[in-house]
Motif scaffolding. Structure first.
Motif, short mmCIF file in Angstrom:
data_model
loop_
_atom_site.label_atom_id
_atom_site.label_comp_id
_atom_site.label_asym_id
_atom_site.label_seq_id
_atom_site.Cartn_x
_atom_site.Cartn_y
_atom_site.Cartn_z
N GLN A 182 -5.70 -1.38 -0.93
CA GLN A 182 -5.75 -0.90 -2.31
C GLN A 182 -6.09 0.59 -2.37
O GLN A 182 -5.50 1.35 -3.14
N ASP A 183 -7.06 0.99 -1.56
CA ASP A 183 -7.49 2.39 -1.59
C ASP A 183 -6.35 3.33 -1.22
O ASP A 183 -6.20 4.40 -1.82
N VAL A 184 -5.53 2.92 -0.24
CA VAL A 184 -4.39 3.76 0.15
C VAL A 184 -3.44 3.94 -1.02
O VAL A 184 -3.03 5.07 -1.34
N PHE A 185 -3.10 2.84 -1.70
CA PHE A 185 -2.17 2.91 -2.82
C PHE A 185 -2.73 3.73 -3.97
O PHE A 185 -2.07 4.64 -4.48
N PHE A 186 -3.96 3.42 -4.39
CA PHE A 186 -4.51 4.09 -5.57
C PHE A 186 -4.84 5.55 -5.30
O PHE A 186 -4.79 6.38 -6.22
N PRO B 297 4.13 -1.32 -11.87
CA PRO B 297 4.21 -2.72 -11.42
C PRO B 297 3.31 -3.02 -10.21
O PRO B 297 2.73 -4.10 -10.13
N THR B 298 3.20 -2.03 -9.31
CA THR B 298 2.36 -2.28 -8.12
C THR B 298 0.88 -2.36 -8.50
O THR B 298 0.14 -3.21 -7.99
N ALA B 299 0.44 -1.48 -9.40
CA ALA B 299 -0.95 -1.54 -9.85
C ALA B 299 -1.22 -2.86 -10.55
O ALA B 299 -2.28 -3.48 -10.35
N ALA B 300 -0.26 -3.34 -11.34
CA ALA B 300 -0.42 -4.63 -12.01
C ALA B 300 -0.51 -5.76 -10.99
O ALA B 300 -1.30 -6.69 -11.13
N SER C 28 -3.26 8.37 -7.58
CA SER C 28 -4.12 9.36 -8.22
C SER C 28 -3.65 10.78 -7.92
O SER C 28 -3.68 11.66 -8.80
N SER C 29 -3.20 11.00 -6.68
CA SER C 29 -2.71 12.33 -6.32
C SER C 29 -1.47 12.70 -7.13
O SER C 29 -1.37 13.79 -7.68
N SER D 256 0.81 -1.23 0.00
CA SER D 256 0.00 0.00 0.00
C SER D 256 0.84 1.28 0.00
O SER D 256 0.38 2.33 -0.44
N GLY D 257 2.09 1.20 0.49
CA GLY D 257 2.94 2.39 0.50
C GLY D 257 3.87 2.51 -0.67
O GLY D 257 4.69 3.43 -0.74
N SER D 258 3.77 1.58 -1.64
CA SER D 258 4.68 1.59 -2.78
C SER D 258 4.45 2.80 -3.67
O SER D 258 3.33 3.28 -3.85
#
Length: 409
Positions: free
Chosen positions: A254-258, A220-223, A262-263, A213-215
């Motif tokens: 997932q929400d934290v990462f995305f 690659p992380t989204a994939a 997005s930001s 989540s912190g990546s």
């Protein structure tokens, strides 16, 4: 002595009743007049009439059993046969005989009714057993279980059959219920095992999702998150008490990462939009160099524009081909002008072009002379052949002259 149509009293006080078989002694009366004696035994007769009437009514209007009815008839008949009453005793016997026939008829009706009810109960229980045996193979666990419970209630409401038949049908019915319960128990045991395995898999997926989540390695992380989601769906559902909690943790990671991605992408999009605006201004500045007049000045100006272009960062991907195409068009125009200038000022190339032109001109002149000679000699075939050759050489000469003209010659 006193008498009436159905009885009499003699001098000794003996009371008689008249019957089809002759007079029968009713009893002896010493306490009063002969009239009082007859009246007493006539009242006993009326009592029998009333008793028979009540019994007839009970037989017709109540569920009095044939056994009890027959016992009551026999009791009254004993009193009639004892001749202790004065009246038409034969009429009473006939009424009792008729009542016996009615009771027998009613007994037969009830027997047939019981047989019919028993037959209906048998068919009903057989239908219940058949349905239960079908339900025993069903995988609709909730619906089939509820239906089997309803069948038990229906069974309890049906009358019993003979012991052997009832026991046989109940054994089949009970066996079907047991078979269904056994299959259902095995199914849910397997389901529990599958859900426990799903819980272990999803625990592992949640742990990895939370670690990612912190990546900031966005692509690659989204994939990888897409792969984790596919694995999540393939794992099946865990136990109800774990499923929602695991999903909330998985989705939360997932929400934290995305949200972070997005930001960052929003900031990048804003920057690229500004870059696009700057590059469009440079493309417009470059397009003003056309058409090329002073090649040297145009080349220097384009170099300056291109240096500023390279210093600007990326633009949105969908806008890149159009704005870069505008710059490439100006660059190609400058390159074409350079090539034209080079051809015009290159001495070696001009000399080669002049030499080729001279050779072709000599060949054309020679062919013209040969054609004239052939015509003069009357050799038309040779003249026609030479003229076809002349056409090819003349075309090459025209092309060479055009090239030489480009060099300014």
């Amino acid at each position: 002595m006193s008498s009436d149509p159905w009885g009499r009293v003699d001098e000794t006080g003996t009371v008689y009743v008249r019957t089809a078989d002759g007079e029968q002694v009713v009893g002896s009366w010493q306490a009063g007049s002969p009239e009082e004696a007859l009246a007493y035994f006539e009242r006993k007769y009326e009592g029998l009439v009333v008793e028979i009437g009540l019994l007839e009514k009970r037989v017709q209007t109540t569920d009095l059993s044939a056994k009890d009815a027959q016992a009551a008839i026999d009791h009254i008949r004993e009193q009639v046969d004892a001749h202790h009453a004065v009246g038409d005793l034969q009429a009473l016997r006939e009424r009792l005989d008729k009542l016996v026939a009615t009771v027998e008829s009613r007994r037969e009706e009830r027997k047939q009714q019981r047989a019919k009810q028993s037959d209906q109960a048998r068919h009903a229980k057989e239908d219940l057993v058949t349905e239960a045996e079908q339900l025993a193979q069903s995988d609709q666990w909730r619906a089939a279980g509820e239906r089997l419970r309803a069948l038990v209630d229906t069974w309890k409401g049906l009358p019993r059959l003979d012991r052997k038949s009832d026991d046989e049908l109940w054994h089949r019915f009970s066996h079907a219920r047991s078979a269904f319960s056994k299959r259902r128990k095995a199914h849910f045991a397997q389901l529990d095992a599958q859900r426990e395995e799903a819980r272990r898999i999803k625990e592992r997926l949640v742990s990895e999702a939370e670690a990612l989540s912190g990546s900031t390695d966005w692509g690659p992380t989204a994939a990888r998150y897409r792969e984790l989601m596919a694995d999540w769906k393939a794992a099946g559902r865990a136990q109800r008490e774990h499923e929602d909690d695991l999903w909330n943790r998985f989705r939360g990671a997932q929400d934290v990462f995305f949200a972070a991605r997005s930001s960052v992408f929003a900031e990048r999009d804003a920057e690229q939009t500004e870059n696009l605006k700057l590059k469009e201004e440079l493309a417009e500045e470059a397009e003003k160099l056309l058409p090329i007049g002073d090649l040297k000045a145009a080349r220097a100006a384009f170099r300056s524009i291109n240096e500023r272009w390279e210093a600007i960062g990326h633009v949105p991907r969908d806008a890149r081909p159009k704005v870069e195409g505008r710059m490439h068009a100006v660059e190609r125009a400058i390159q074409e002008s350079e090539e034209t200038e080079w051809r015009r000022t290159n001495p070696e190339a001009r000399a080669r072009a002049a030499g080729l032109t001279g050779q072709l001109q000599g060949a054309v002149d020679k062919l013209k002379t040969q054609i004239e000679q052939a015509r003069a000699q009357g050799n038309s075939a040779k003249a026609d052949k030479l003229e076809r050759e002349l056409e090819g050489r003349q075309a090459l000469l025209d092309q060479a002259l055009k090239g030489l003209h480009e060099f300014g010659g």
